[in-house]
Motif scaffolding. Structure first.
Motif, PDB file in Angstrom:
ATOM      1  N   ARG A  27       0.863  -1.180   0.000  1.00 20.58           N
ATOM      2  CA  ARG A  27       0.000   0.000   0.000  1.00 20.58           C
ATOM      3  C   ARG A  27       0.898   1.228   0.000  1.00 20.58           C
ATOM      4  O   ARG A  27       2.092   1.153   0.296  1.00 20.58           O
ATOM      5  CB  ARG A  27      -0.922   0.031   1.215  1.00 20.58           C
ATOM      6  N   PHE A  29       2.054   4.813   1.487  1.00 27.00           N
ATOM      7  CA  PHE A  29       2.056   5.568   2.733  1.00 27.00           C
ATOM      8  C   PHE A  29       2.295   7.049   2.458  1.00 27.00           C
ATOM      9  O   PHE A  29       2.744   7.784   3.335  1.00 27.00           O
ATOM     10  CB  PHE A  29       3.136   5.021   3.679  1.00 27.00           C
ATOM     11  N   SER A  32       0.665   9.285   4.885  1.00 20.53           N
ATOM     12  CA  SER A  32       0.876   8.880   6.277  1.00 20.53           C
ATOM     13  C   SER A  32       2.122   9.517   6.851  1.00 20.53           C
ATOM     14  O   SER A  32       3.142   9.606   6.167  1.00 20.53           O
ATOM     15  CB  SER A  32       1.020   7.362   6.365  1.00 20.53           C
ATOM     16  N   TRP A  53       3.398  13.646   6.616  1.00 20.66           N
ATOM     17  CA  TRP A  53       3.148  12.983   5.353  1.00 20.66           C
ATOM     18  C   TRP A  53       3.819  13.675   4.173  1.00 20.66           C
ATOM     19  O   TRP A  53       4.241  13.026   3.218  1.00 20.66           O
ATOM     20  CB  TRP A  53       1.637  12.914   5.096  1.00 20.66           C
ATOM     21  N   LYS A  97       1.868   5.746  10.465  1.00 19.90           N
ATOM     22  CA  LYS A  97       0.566   5.924  11.112  1.00 19.90           C
ATOM     23  C   LYS A  97      -0.433   6.434  10.087  1.00 19.90           C
ATOM     24  O   LYS A  97      -0.055   7.055   9.098  1.00 19.90           O
ATOM     25  CB  LYS A  97       0.648   6.872  12.305  1.00 19.90           C
ATOM     26  N   LYS A  98      -1.708   6.203  10.325  1.00 19.30           N
ATOM     27  CA  LYS A  98      -2.737   6.559   9.354  1.00 19.30           C
ATOM     28  C   LYS A  98      -2.930   8.069   9.266  1.00 19.30           C
ATOM     29  O   LYS A  98      -3.377   8.567   8.251  1.00 19.30           O
ATOM     30  CB  LYS A  98      -4.044   5.853   9.708  1.00 19.30           C
ATOM     31  N   TYR A 109       1.116   4.488  16.079  1.00 20.78           N
ATOM     32  CA  TYR A 109       1.530   3.981  14.770  1.00 20.78           C
ATOM     33  C   TYR A 109       0.842   2.655  14.469  1.00 20.78           C
ATOM     34  O   TYR A 109       0.674   1.820  15.354  1.00 20.78           O
ATOM     35  CB  TYR A 109       3.048   3.839  14.710  1.00 20.78           C
ATOM     36  N   ASP A 110       0.460   2.490  13.218  1.00 24.76           N
ATOM     37  CA  ASP A 110      -0.357   1.345  12.817  1.00 24.76           C
ATOM     38  C   ASP A 110       0.442   0.251  12.111  1.00 24.76           C
ATOM     39  O   ASP A 110       0.007  -0.893  12.066  1.00 24.76           O
ATOM     40  CB  ASP A 110      -1.471   1.831  11.891  1.00 24.76           C
ATOM     41  N   TYR A 111       1.547   0.604  11.522  1.00 21.83           N
ATOM     42  CA  TYR A 111       2.339  -0.356  10.755  1.00 21.83           C
ATOM     43  C   TYR A 111       3.797  -0.273  11.222  1.00 21.83           C
ATOM     44  O   TYR A 111       4.324   0.819  11.429  1.00 21.83           O
ATOM     45  CB  TYR A 111       2.272  -0.047   9.256  1.00 21.83           C
TER      46      TYR A 111
END
Length: 122
Positions: A27, A29, A32, A53, A97-98, A109-111
């Protein structure tokens, strides 16, 4: 499946330099915020640096300010590390992070990548 992969770690003498890279797959980023964290043996994960971002906003921890620089270009996140010290020895993680703005808090952070080892000898 979104994935972050770090590279560039290694063994370096005190005073030396390394540049870490973090590449994304699965995906984009581009919208992000992204950051770098590190974890030394027996210690909690520690914030190193984060960037918004669009790359216009960045900040670092006090322990690396003036020595480490975070940047991003063409979807790759970098961490230029200069004047390395033995205390910088740790596994370094890239994270995304999103939301669009960086944070020093790991929970935001998401990933996460798998990490790359940096060892600084005295």
């Amino acid at each position: 499946q979104a994935q972050l992969v770090e590279s560039g770690g290694g063994l370096v003498q005190a005073g030396g330099s390394l540049r870490l890279s973090c590449a994304a797959s699965g995906r984009s980023f581009s919208m992000s915020a992204m950051g770098w964290f590190r974890q030394a043996p027996g210690k909690e994960r520690e914030f190193v640096a984060a960037m918004s971002w669009n790359g216009r906003s960045a900040f670092q921890s006090d322990s690396v300010k003036g020595r480490f620089t975070i940047s991003r270009d063409n979807g790759i996140l970098y961490l230029q590390m200069n004047a390395l010290e033995p205390e910088d020895t740790a596994v370094y993680y890239c994270a995304a992070k999103k939301g669009p703005y960086g944070s020093k808090w790991p929970d935001e952070y998401d990933y996460w990548g798998q990490g790359t080892q940096v060892t600084v000898s005295s």
